[in-house]
Design a protein around this motif. Structure first.
Motif, short mmCIF file in Angstrom:
data_model
loop_
_atom_site.label_atom_id
_atom_site.label_comp_id
_atom_site.label_asym_id
_atom_site.label_seq_id
_atom_site.Cartn_x
_atom_site.Cartn_y
_atom_site.Cartn_z
N GLY A 1 2.88 4.73 -5.70
CA GLY A 1 2.65 6.17 -5.71
C GLY A 1 3.02 6.86 -4.41
O GLY A 1 3.22 6.24 -3.37
N ASN A 2 3.05 8.18 -4.49
CA ASN A 2 3.34 9.02 -3.34
C ASN A 2 2.32 8.77 -2.23
O ASN A 2 1.12 8.74 -2.49
N TYR A 3 2.82 8.62 -1.01
CA TYR A 3 1.99 8.48 0.17
C TYR A 3 0.98 7.33 0.05
O TYR A 3 -0.09 7.38 0.66
N SER B 1 0.50 6.09 3.62
CA SER B 1 0.66 7.08 4.70
C SER B 1 -0.59 7.19 5.55
O SER B 1 -1.68 6.82 5.12
N ASP C 1 -1.14 6.92 -6.02
CA ASP C 1 -0.95 7.86 -4.92
C ASP C 1 -2.07 7.72 -3.90
O ASP C 1 -3.24 7.60 -4.27
N TYR C 2 -1.70 7.73 -2.64
CA TYR C 2 -2.66 7.70 -1.53
C TYR C 2 -3.60 6.48 -1.56
O TYR C 2 -4.66 6.51 -0.94
N ASN D 1 -4.11 5.40 1.89
CA ASN D 1 -3.94 6.52 2.81
C ASN D 1 -4.98 6.45 3.94
O ASN D 1 -6.14 6.16 3.71
#
Length: 142
Positions: A136-138, A141, A112-113, A116
């Protein structure tokens, strides 16, 4: 006794799950520019590690803005560990423009991230990441 310590360190015989070490990689043709990242052992059998964090250049006054290229495995002492993952937030906010996993055949996840807020990141090459099963999520992003 000193020789015993030196041999033990060289072979990383006492390496355990959770142990970390720092790797530095030359910045192409500019040998004084190096970027650093931390690896963490997640398994000793099979020998596996993850990229835990990125710390950029260690030389004061340098700002690394460029390409990052990783190998499929790294050595801790004389013991080689396959890179199987990128930890959450490992590269968050880094001023990198591209990430290339030379032979990412062992890479199974990107946390995740992980990348990021890498606003300069234009390219990530995962063409050899045939075992990648989770992003993973984001992760990309920002």
């Amino acid at each position: 006794m000193l020789l015993s310590f030196m041999v033990g360190s060289l072979f990383a015989a006492n390496a355990d799950v959770g142990d970390t070490w720092e790797e530095g990689t030359g910045g192409g043709l500019t040998f004084s520019t190096r970027y650093y990242f931390t690896l963490k052992i997640v398994s000793t059998s099979p020998r596996q590690c993850v990229i835990e964090s990125y710390s950029g250049p260690k030389d004061e006054g340098l700002s690394w803005e460029g390409d990052v290229k990783f190998e499929a495995s790294y050595s801790h002492g004389l013991v080689s560990y396959d890179v199987v993952g990128i930890e959450p937030r490992a590269f968050a906010g880094a001023k990198i423009t591209s990430v290339d996993f030379e032979d990412a055949s062992n890479l199974t996840y990107i946390g995740d991230y992980a990348f990021n807020n890498c606003t300069n990141l234009a390219t990530i090459s995962l063409s050899n990441a045939t075992n990648l099963t989770s992003i993973g999520n984001y992760a990309f992003s920002g």
